[in-house]
Design an enzyme around this catalytic site. Structure first.
Site, PDB file in Angstrom:
ATOM      1  CE  LYS A 183      -0.464  -6.538   2.313  1.00  7.67           C
ATOM      2  NZ  LYS A 183      -1.630  -6.608   1.452  1.00  7.67           N
ATOM      3  CD  GLU A 231       3.681  -2.136  -7.205  1.00  7.11           C
ATOM      4  OE1 GLU A 231       3.618  -2.967  -8.142  1.00  7.11           O
ATOM      5  OE2 GLU A 231       2.746  -1.953  -6.416  1.00  7.11           O
ATOM      6  CE  LYS A 279       1.791  -7.161  -2.093  1.00  8.77           C
ATOM      7  NZ  LYS A 279       1.177  -5.858  -2.227  1.00  8.77           N
ATOM      8  CB  CYS A 319     -28.999  22.450   3.971  1.00  7.28           C
ATOM      9  SG  CYS A 319     -29.778  20.872   4.325  1.00  7.28           S
ATOM     10  NE  ARG A 370      -3.344  -6.410 -11.158  1.00  7.07           N
ATOM     11  CZ  ARG A 370      -4.368  -6.568 -10.329  1.00  7.07           C
ATOM     12  NH1 ARG A 370      -4.930  -5.531  -9.787  1.00  7.07           N
ATOM     13  NH2 ARG A 370      -4.814  -7.771 -10.056  1.00  7.07           N
TER      14      ARG A 370
HETATM   15  S1  IVH Z   1       4.915 -10.066  -8.255  1.00  6.82           S
HETATM   16  C1  IVH Z   1       2.346 -12.590 -11.073  1.00  6.82           C
HETATM   17  N1  IVH Z   1       6.576  -8.682  -6.751  1.00  6.82           N
HETATM   18  O1  IVH Z   1       1.698  -6.266  -5.399  1.00  6.82           O
HETATM   19  C2  IVH Z   1       2.984 -11.896  -9.918  1.00  6.82           C
HETATM   20  N2  IVH Z   1       4.369  -7.862  -7.023  1.00  6.82           N
HETATM   21  O2  IVH Z   1      -0.706  -7.509  -4.286  1.00  6.82           O
HETATM   22  C3  IVH Z   1       2.795 -10.465  -9.918  1.00  6.82           C
HETATM   23  N3  IVH Z   1       3.946  -5.743  -5.897  1.00  6.82           N
HETATM   24  O3  IVH Z   1      -0.056  -6.525  -8.416  1.00  6.82           O
HETATM   25  C4  IVH Z   1       3.310  -9.688  -8.817  1.00  6.82           C
HETATM   26  N4  IVH Z   1       5.950  -5.476  -5.035  1.00  6.82           N
HETATM   27  O4  IVH Z   1       1.643  -4.598  -8.199  1.00  6.82           O
HETATM   28  C5  IVH Z   1       5.320  -8.778  -7.251  1.00  6.82           C
HETATM   29  N5  IVH Z   1       8.140  -7.551  -5.498  1.00  6.82           N
HETATM   30  C6  IVH Z   1       6.925  -7.643  -5.982  1.00  6.82           C
HETATM   31  C7  IVH Z   1       5.950  -6.649  -5.733  1.00  6.82           C
HETATM   32  C8  IVH Z   1       4.672  -6.811  -6.269  1.00  6.82           C
HETATM   33  C9  IVH Z   1       4.736  -4.952  -5.168  1.00  6.82           C
HETATM   34  C10 IVH Z   1       2.515  -5.475  -6.196  1.00  6.82           C
HETATM   35  C11 IVH Z   1       2.115  -5.782  -7.629  1.00  6.82           C
HETATM   36  C12 IVH Z   1       0.980  -6.760  -7.502  1.00  6.82           C
HETATM   37  C13 IVH Z   1       0.507  -6.537  -6.099  1.00  6.82           C
HETATM   38  C14 IVH Z   1      -0.196  -7.754  -5.550  1.00  6.82           C
END
Ligand code: IVH
Length: 667
Positions: A312, A171, A113, A407, A134
């Site tokens: 996460k 991203e 992520k 001030c 977005r």
């Molecule tokens: S999939 C419909 N894959 O994380 C699914 N998102 O917290 C859309 N992000 O808005 C997202 N790495 O900007 C996806 N490997 C990944 C990602 C990813 C980062 C971001 C993305 C999303 C946000 C959600």
């Protein structure tokens, strides 16, 4: 060789090296060698401009800086992800999926992520047509000129036969080293530094001048599917990524497939171990059901797909010593305690100060100067203290200062909200400094170059004592400040001049009227069209507007009643600041100023698209019904809102009638 052929050949070679560098992470030539190739192409094109095409690698930075970004309506919403923080929660997600899919075999893809900002890139007939942020998931900003500058986004898809439309979402992020380098440069030129790579990626993507974006070393990696024309077929997410890769769009590398949460857990632990040593920031893993058919069967909730989840990592934490407390004065006079700590590295970023939010928080944490504390930094959040680790025997209490650090006025405890301590002096320089910063901020009057360091100097030299003074600044005034040389002074003056044209909604937000955020500012600007109209309103008539309650209405009324604010508006008018909001004409103004609510399921579009179009037609999509609601659009299986609407006498529209507002075209 024929120059046309030579240009084409060079373009191919450059593209190939780009591919090796950005997609395979495996450069075959050095940076200077690459630059030499680019230079050669530039020279050739300069000699034969008739052969320059918009997809040439020399044409990434083009066009002029645009004062504002156009809105881009997404073909389908750019959704977010649900988060899980433990193996148990991941397992529960897996159980839900298994149950929904009635025990079918499920394959999962596991991706990092990336901690960046999402961007949609749209190709038409193989050429990059649009890049859009977005935004609020339905409507983003068109940042095409900036998107074109990213080397990892091909200007042309690598394919013999390109599809009619190919939209891929991904991203935009920065390597940690590029982020640090950028902050060093910003610091050197007296500009504000970014807290983390994610914020700097977002800032760079929304630069008005693409030449600046180009210098920020942004990268793109694909992660999800937008609207793609039917000639491209794929049955799984991994097949989609393969197609991206074939087109030379960067994708995550080595994406494993697995079949159980246990396998995912193993990968999670591996990534967590290597997280610190990665060249970029990640804040977890994204687990996706691979099969598109199964994705369809699982569907979406209002905000996120059911077929994917973000697993996460824990936030970065570190221990340090609380050295001192400073107090900052906000735009509205609120005093915020800020803890200065012994600088410590936390997830690759050095942290020397952390917010303490307010004095209740200080009490809750029970921290004193001299204590050892645990701090945490998560994603784009400002670092904070989690808890005290060890108390110092000589710990000094952190108490509200008796006087404003700016001030010297007496600090008062705000009895009404119980938490805040405020400086009540409306001409307090620190408050004014914050107000100016807010006025110049991107969502307000968007004056690039009017940052903290510059404002500090303007105030020190007493060049600006109120917002309107900005508009009488002269070049010779600016040159008396040490931050300015000729060019920079001219640029800031141009920016200030440019800001005169901003829409009323931006001005209203920029004025910093208590309780008036950017959304309310837009509603007001659209409803009243001019500042003069708004200034004439009584509290009662303001309250008739659906989105305005008594607090906002009263605040607006009081703001414009004050003599000093009326004088300020007069001076702004004299300076020829735009006091008008243009009618939204792009799609129409059929719903101008009207509030629209939805109930039930619509057949021709999903809810976010419907809401986006209400906005485009000049209306406001609202979420609750009241007698101020103008229309209720009623779809299949309506909820209780329908009964309420009937009782309140709200006009009810069928889906067909709603579509008819747009002149009967399909959406
Ligand atoms: S999939 C419909 N894959 O994380 C699914 N998102 O917290 C859309 N992000 O808005 C997202 N790495 O900007 C996806 N490997 C990944 C990602 C990813 C980062 C971001 C993305 C999303 C946000 C959600």
């Amino acid at each position: 060789m024929d120059p046309k052929k030579e240009i084409e050949k060079l373009k191919k070679i450059i593209e190939r090296h780009n591919y090796c560098y950005y997609l395979l992470n495996h450069p075959e030539i050095s940076d200077p060698e690459f630059d030499a190739l680019l230079k050669k192409l530039e020279l050739l094109e300069a000699r034969h401009p008739e052969f320059i095409s918009s997809d040439s690698p020399t044409q990434r930075v083009g066009g002029t800086a645009a004062p504002e970004f156009k809105a881009h309506v997404h073909s389908k919403p750019m959704l977010s992800l649900d988060n899980v923080f433990s193996f148990e929660a991941l397992d529960a997600w897996w159980e839900r999926i298994q149950k929904s899919l009635k025990g079918e075999k499920v394959e999962l893809v596991v991706e990092p992520k990336m901690d960046g900002v999402s961007l949609a890139i749209i190709y038409e007939k193989g050429l990059l047509k649009t890049a859009a942020t977005r935004g609020d998931s339905s409507v983003g900003e068109d940042v095409t000129a900036n998107g074109r500058t990213l080397q990892s986004i091909p200007l042309k898809l690598y394919a013999d036969k390109a599809p009619q439309r190919f939209e891929c979402r991904g991203e935009v992020y920065l390597f940690k080293k590029d982020f640090e380098e950028l902050n060093k440069q910003l610091e050197k030129s007296g500009e504000k530094i970014f807290v983390n790579p994610r914020n700097s990626a977002s800032g760079a993507l929304r630069q008005k001048d693409p030449a600046i974006t180009a210098k920020r070393h942004l990268r793109f990696v694909a992660h999800s599917i937008g609207e793609i024309s039917a000639e491209i077929s794929y049955k799984s997410h991994s097949q989609f990524l393969e197609i991206c890769k074939k087109f030379h769009i960067a994708t995550p590398l080595d994406i494993p497939l697995c079949h159980s949460p246990r396998e995912v857990q193993k990968i999670y632990e591996d990534w967590e171990k290597k997280r610190e040593s990665l060249p970029y920031e990640i804040d977890g893993l994204v687990i996706k059901v691979n099969s598109i058919e199964q994705q369809k069967a699982l569907g979406f909730t209002a905000k996120s797909p059911r077929w994917a989840v973000a697993y996460k990592f824990m936030a970065h934490q570190a221990e340090s010593e609380l050295l001192n407390a400073e107090f900052s004065v906000g735009r509205t006079g609120v005093i915020t305690p800020v803890a200065k700590i012994k600088p410590v590295s936390c997830g690759g970023v050095t942290i020397a100060s952390v917010t303490l939010h307010n004095f209740n928080e200080v009490k809750r944490l029970g921290v004193k100067i001299g204590d050892r504390v645990l701090i945490e930094r998560a994603g784009d959040v400002i670092p904070k203290i989690i808890r005290k680790v060890k108390e110092s025997p000589q710990g000094k209490e952190i108490l509200p200062p008796p006087q404003c650090p700016s001030c010297g006025s007496e600090i008062m405890h705000d009895e009404e909200d119980g938490v805040a301590y405020r400086c009540l002096n409306s001409s307090c320089p620190a408050q004014f400094e914050r107000s100016l910063l807010h006025y110049a901020s991107r969502d307000a009057m968007d004056i690039e170059g009017l940052g903290e360091a510059v404002i500090e100097q303007l105030l020190q030299k007493k060049l600006v004592n109120n917002i309107a003074d900005l508009y009488s600044l002269k070049k010779e005034n600016l040159l008396t400040c040490k931050l300015f040389a000729d060019k920079k002074a001219e640029k800031l003056l141009r920016e200030i001049e440019e800001s005169k044209k901003r829409n009323l909604s931006k001005l209203l937000f920029g004025l910093g009227i208590p309780h008036v955020g950017s959304k309310i500012a837009r509603i007001l600007a659209e409803r009243f069209s001019t500042l003069e109209n708004l200034m004439k309103e009584s509290v009662e008539s303001l309250m008739k507007i659906q989105e305005l309650g008594p607090i906002i209405s009263e605040s607006l009324y009081q703001f414009f009643k004050r003599k000093e604010n009326q004088d300020l508006m007069c001076r702004l008018k004299e300076a020829a600041i735009n006091f008008k909001e243009p009618k939204r004409t792009s799609k129409g103004s059929q719903l101008s100023g009207k509030s629209v609510l939805f109930t039930g399921e619509l057949e021709s579009m999903n809810r976010s698209q419907a809401e986006a179009f209400v906005t485009e037609l000049g209306g406001n999509a609202v979420s609750a019904i009241s007698k101020k609601t103008d229309y209720l659009v009623c779809g299949k299986d309506p909820g209780s809102k329908l009964e309420k609407a009937k009782k309140l006498g709200v006009k009810i529209l069928t889906e067909e009638e709603f579509i008819g507002l747009k002149g009967g075209e399909p959406w």
